[in-house]
Design an enzyme around this catalytic site. Structure first.
Site, mmCIF file in Angstrom:
data_model
loop_
_atom_site.group_PDB
_atom_site.id
_atom_site.type_symbol
_atom_site.label_atom_id
_atom_site.label_comp_id
_atom_site.label_asym_id
_atom_site.label_seq_id
_atom_site.Cartn_x
_atom_site.Cartn_y
_atom_site.Cartn_z
ATOM 1 N N GLY A 85 0.864 -1.255 0.056
ATOM 2 C CA GLY A 85 0.038 -0.190 -0.075
ATOM 3 C C GLY A 85 0.883 1.217 -0.019
ATOM 4 N N ARG A 108 1.214 -5.622 -4.811
ATOM 5 C CA ARG A 108 1.005 -6.547 -3.778
ATOM 6 C C ARG A 108 1.597 -7.830 -4.144
ATOM 7 N NH1 ARG A 108 -0.665 -4.284 0.786
ATOM 8 N NH2 ARG A 108 -2.140 -2.613 0.858
ATOM 9 N N ASP A 148 5.890 -5.146 7.065
ATOM 10 C CA ASP A 148 6.661 -6.295 7.653
ATOM 11 C C ASP A 148 6.568 -7.455 6.575
ATOM 12 O OD1 ASP A 148 3.630 -6.334 7.656
ATOM 13 O OD2 ASP A 148 3.584 -7.704 9.508
ATOM 14 N N ASP A 149 5.564 -7.688 5.803
ATOM 15 C CA ASP A 149 5.703 -8.913 4.893
ATOM 16 C C ASP A 149 6.771 -8.890 4.087
ATOM 17 O OD1 ASP A 149 3.785 -10.368 6.094
ATOM 18 O OD2 ASP A 149 2.139 -10.120 4.666
ATOM 19 N N LYS A 167 8.211 0.956 5.803
ATOM 20 C CA LYS A 167 7.112 1.521 5.121
ATOM 21 C C LYS A 167 5.751 0.851 5.560
ATOM 22 C CE LYS A 167 4.285 0.095 2.686
ATOM 23 N NZ LYS A 167 3.451 -0.762 1.735
ATOM 24 N N THR A 168 4.895 1.764 5.992
ATOM 25 C CA THR A 168 3.317 1.545 5.947
ATOM 26 C C THR A 168 2.443 2.665 6.831
ATOM 27 O OG1 THR A 168 1.637 0.033 6.659
ATOM 28 C CG2 THR A 168 3.435 -0.383 7.946
ATOM 29 N N ILE A 169 1.499 2.970 6.509
ATOM 30 C CA ILE A 169 0.906 3.927 7.292
ATOM 31 C C ILE A 169 0.081 3.217 8.477
ATOM 32 C CG2 ILE A 169 0.168 5.567 4.961
ATOM 33 C CD1 ILE A 169 -2.936 4.105 5.732
ATOM 34 N N ASP A 170 -0.052 1.936 8.458
ATOM 35 C CA ASP A 170 -0.511 1.448 9.462
ATOM 36 C C ASP A 170 0.216 1.484 10.763
ATOM 37 O OD1 ASP A 170 -2.332 0.674 7.526
ATOM 38 O OD2 ASP A 170 -2.169 -1.541 7.859
ATOM 39 N N LYS A 212 -26.247 18.081 16.030
ATOM 40 C CA LYS A 212 -27.234 17.237 15.634
ATOM 41 C C LYS A 212 -26.873 15.896 14.868
ATOM 42 C CE LYS A 212 -28.150 19.431 11.138
ATOM 43 N NZ LYS A 212 -29.230 20.114 10.125
ATOM 44 N N TYR A 213 -25.459 15.734 14.717
ATOM 45 C CA TYR A 213 -25.125 14.611 14.172
ATOM 46 C C TYR A 213 -24.164 13.665 14.952
ATOM 47 C CZ TYR A 213 -27.159 16.088 9.693
ATOM 48 O OH TYR A 213 -28.030 16.570 8.663
ATOM 49 N N MET A 234 -8.637 3.727 8.375
ATOM 50 C CA MET A 234 -7.669 2.567 7.667
ATOM 51 C C MET A 234 -6.630 1.939 8.867
ATOM 52 S SD MET A 234 -6.036 2.825 4.046
ATOM 53 C CE MET A 234 -6.963 2.121 2.689
ATOM 54 N N ARG A 239 -5.032 -2.207 8.597
ATOM 55 C CA ARG A 239 -5.761 -3.530 8.478
ATOM 56 C C ARG A 239 -6.009 -4.381 9.530
ATOM 57 N NH1 ARG A 239 -4.497 -6.008 3.313
ATOM 58 N NH2 ARG A 239 -2.815 -4.479 3.191
ATOM 59 N N GLY A 252 -5.283 9.415 2.801
ATOM 60 C CA GLY A 252 -4.165 9.891 3.622
ATOM 61 C C GLY A 252 -2.797 9.213 3.013
HETATM 62 P P1 FBP Z 1 0.407 -1.809 3.635
HETATM 63 O O1 FBP Z 1 0.419 -2.717 4.770
HETATM 64 O O2 FBP Z 1 0.985 -2.811 2.487
HETATM 65 O O3 FBP Z 1 1.339 -0.761 3.950
HETATM 66 O O4 FBP Z 1 -0.849 -1.344 3.506
HETATM 67 C C1 FBP Z 1 -1.732 -0.833 4.553
HETATM 68 C C2 FBP Z 1 -3.213 -0.530 3.981
HETATM 69 O O5 FBP Z 1 -3.347 0.994 3.724
HETATM 70 C C3 FBP Z 1 -4.256 -0.803 4.961
HETATM 71 O O6 FBP Z 1 -4.344 0.289 5.938
HETATM 72 C C4 FBP Z 1 -5.395 -1.221 4.332
HETATM 73 O O7 FBP Z 1 -6.269 -1.925 4.782
HETATM 74 C C5 FBP Z 1 -4.718 -1.637 2.922
HETATM 75 O O8 FBP Z 1 -3.685 -1.245 2.749
HETATM 76 C C6 FBP Z 1 -5.618 -1.412 1.697
HETATM 77 O O9 FBP Z 1 -5.140 -2.199 0.700
HETATM 78 P P2 FBP Z 1 -5.462 -1.837 -0.886
HETATM 79 O O10 FBP Z 1 -4.652 -0.782 -1.390
HETATM 80 O O11 FBP Z 1 -4.919 -3.140 -1.573
HETATM 81 O O12 FBP Z 1 -6.865 -1.685 -0.934
#
Ligand code: FBP
Length: 552
Positions: free
Chosen positions: A81, A145, A175-176, A202-205, A242-243, A250, A252, A428
């Protein structure tokens, strides 16, 4: 190509390197640290990585250069991602290679790891690179991927590397991907290919972190982007009154993104998947927890609120995971055809009722009908439920609405409940990197080139001391095997980098836990505003609250 004024201005931004890398590539030496051990399962990991296991941790220091004077031909891949700052990793790598010698070459393989196997590439030059400096996205070469994990793929990778005369590959991934980088490094070493492999985290997660890697890149920018939007929604909610906004963010599996967004915005509710799992919370308990906040706020006349829901939360609810496993079983093989042939939802519902255990059917039965249907209709090619597609923000708001209805009937709740739903994810992942990510990523790339020139392989580019100004950052490398343990994946024991989930005894969660009861009732919203690229350092170079709390 027309570009925005901000993009044009960002081309001029000069990313900050750690102090020790500032005096030029010819004045950087290696300082060897201690030999390393994997975090667990040492004997097994050692036997799987005989050529790359146990190497020393290293840091770079100012001094007589220890780098090889040979020509470097390096390949780079973006994997998985998107995460803001990926372009700067490539720019840093390119600049360090070219600073060492204009003869050095950087090749970008397109659209992820498959680009290496397909030998689909571009050779970078100044003109090309300059268009991507300090920009978001992975469009410089694209990402993908595909996993590089089989012997056959490694052999092709070695052949492609040989064809280009490459001596190193840099894999920018999570990580993978970095687990696979370690396996590839071992393969390249075992087969005497002369090809080194270096990873960049790397990863936004935010779930690729450990004692050595303080943060994965992209987390800073992505969470600031979500926090800006959530803050804006909070202010809108507090204006209109009111909401109730249910916002899925995000991430995963781990809830680092949700937690950081909550620390930055102080919403009324933020679920943390890891806590849900630890407390074995049921859907009904979670719905009650949110409904309590709605009820208490309504009693104060506040019929509005904001709830953050982490993307992966339903998988952490034990009864929900059991339900998913049963549905997968119920529709395995030919049974799916039988189910699909039923003409009406009523008949399908009966089929489901007869096929599930009583416990799982009770869970199924409290779900809103659209979610029930989603579970059965949207399955992957193997017939499994696609949990990631479940609209959990809608699921929880529907469950809360049911709870409030019951409470109204009992007379304990007298408010109004109008929910709205949002999902913040993709918006993001490709934002212009914050100054932090622009600096961090550039440094990771620059540092990766130094690791290569100094002959290291199977290392992750490591920049630490990140909560301090960049001048005080520490650059070096860590053998990837140090971060590995054995885990059961798809029915097999595999060496993998341990994924970092939110630690419930860690300072970021503790800070949240100490304050959330107050936030649940009061309107204590924080409005972080948009990422600032120019202006006072205390605004522009702010790190995440997670990093700050972790390093306090
Ligand atoms: P990575 O672990 O590859 O960095 O991706 C994270 C992520 O952005 C998750 O937050 C999200 O669930 C997933 O990718 C969405 O994947 P895709 O881009 O394949 O829809």
């Amino acid at each position: 190509m027309t570009i925005s004024p901000l993009q044009k201005a960002r081309y001029q931004y000069e990313p900050k390197l750690p102090g020790m890398l500032r005096s030029g590539v010819d004045k950087i030496a290696v300082k060897e640290g201690e030999p390393t051990q994997s975090v667990a399962d040492q004997e097994t990991i050692k036997s799987l990585f005989p050529n790359t296991y146990g190497k020393n941790e290293i840091t770079f220091v100012e001094g007589e250069s220890t780098a090889s004077p040979d020509k470097q031909v390096v390949g780079v891949i973006l994997s998985g991602g998107q995460a803001p700052g990926g372009h700067n990793v490539i720019c840093g790598l390119y600049d360090a290679l070219k600073a060492a010698s204009p003869e050095n070459v950087l090749i970008g393989f397109k659209n992820g790891p498959s680009g290496l196997i397909d030998d689909d590439f571009v050779v970078f030059d100044d003109e090309f690179i300059d268009k991507y400096r300090n920009t978001g996205g992975f469009d410089i070469i694209g990402s993908g991927r595909t996993k590089l994990e089989t012997e056959e793929q490694f052999k092709v990778a070695a052949d492609v590397a040989k064809k280009h005369g490459m001596n190193a590959i840099v894999i920018i991934g999570g990580d993978d991907s970095n687990t696979n980088a370690a396996v590839l490094a071992e393969y390249m070493a075992a087969h005497d290919t002369g090809v080194q492999v270096i990873g960049a985290p790397k990863t936004i997660d935010g779930d690729l972190k450990n004692d050595d890697i303080e943060a994965s890149f992209g987390f800073d920018t992505a969470t600031k982007t979500y926090a800006e939007l959530i803050g804006n929604i909070e202010r809108d909610a507090n204006s209109a009154k009111k909401y109730w906004h249910f916002i899925k963010v995000m991430g995963r599996s781990a809830s680092h993104v949700a937690l950081e967004a909550a620390l930055q915005t102080q919403p009324n509710i933020c679920l943390i998947s890891e806590e849900v799992a630890a407390k074995k919370m049921s859907l009904s308990e979670i719905a009650d927890y949110i409904a309590d906040s709605v009820e208490k706020r309504a009693a104060n006349g506040d019929n509005f609120g904001v709830a953050i829901i982490p993307e992966g939360v339903v998988e952490f609810v034990p009864e929900f995971s059991a339900l998913i496993a049963e549905i997968n079983e119920l529709l395995a093989g030919a049974k799916a055809d039988e189910f699909n042939a039923l003409p009406t939802w009523k008949e399908k519902y009966e089929f489901i009722k007869n096929g599930l255990t009583k416990e799982s059917f009770e869970v199924f039965d409290i779900l809103p009908e659209n979610i029930q249907q989603q579970l059965f209709l949207e399955r992957d090619p193997h017939g499994n439920v696609q949990v990631s597609l479940i609209e959990s923000e809608k699921l929880f708001s529907a469950l809360v609405a049911n709870k409030l209805k019951e409470r109204k009937e009992k007379g304990t709740y007298k408010g109004k409940f109008s929910p709205l739903h949002h999902f913040f994810g993709y918006e993001g992942r490709c934002a212009f990197p914050s100054n932090f990510d622009a600096d961090y990523c550039y440094s990771l790339g620059y540092n990766a080139a130094l690791l290569i020139q100094n002959g290291f392989t199977g290392y992750l580019s490591k920049i630490s001391n990140l909560s301090k100004p960049a001048a005080e950052w520490v650059a070096g490398g860590m053998p990837i095997t140090k971060m590995m343990n054995i885990e059961r994946r798809h029915g097999e024991d595999k060496p993998v980098i341990r994924k970092a989930l939110v630690e419930l005894d860690g300072k970021p969660f503790q800070f949240f836990a100490d304050n959330r009861d107050n936030w649940a009732v009061e309107t204590a919203y924080l409005y972080p505003g948009a990422i600032q690229y120019y202006g006072p350092e205390e605004v522009c170079d702010l790190t995440t609250k997670t990093l700050k709390l972790e390093q306090e």
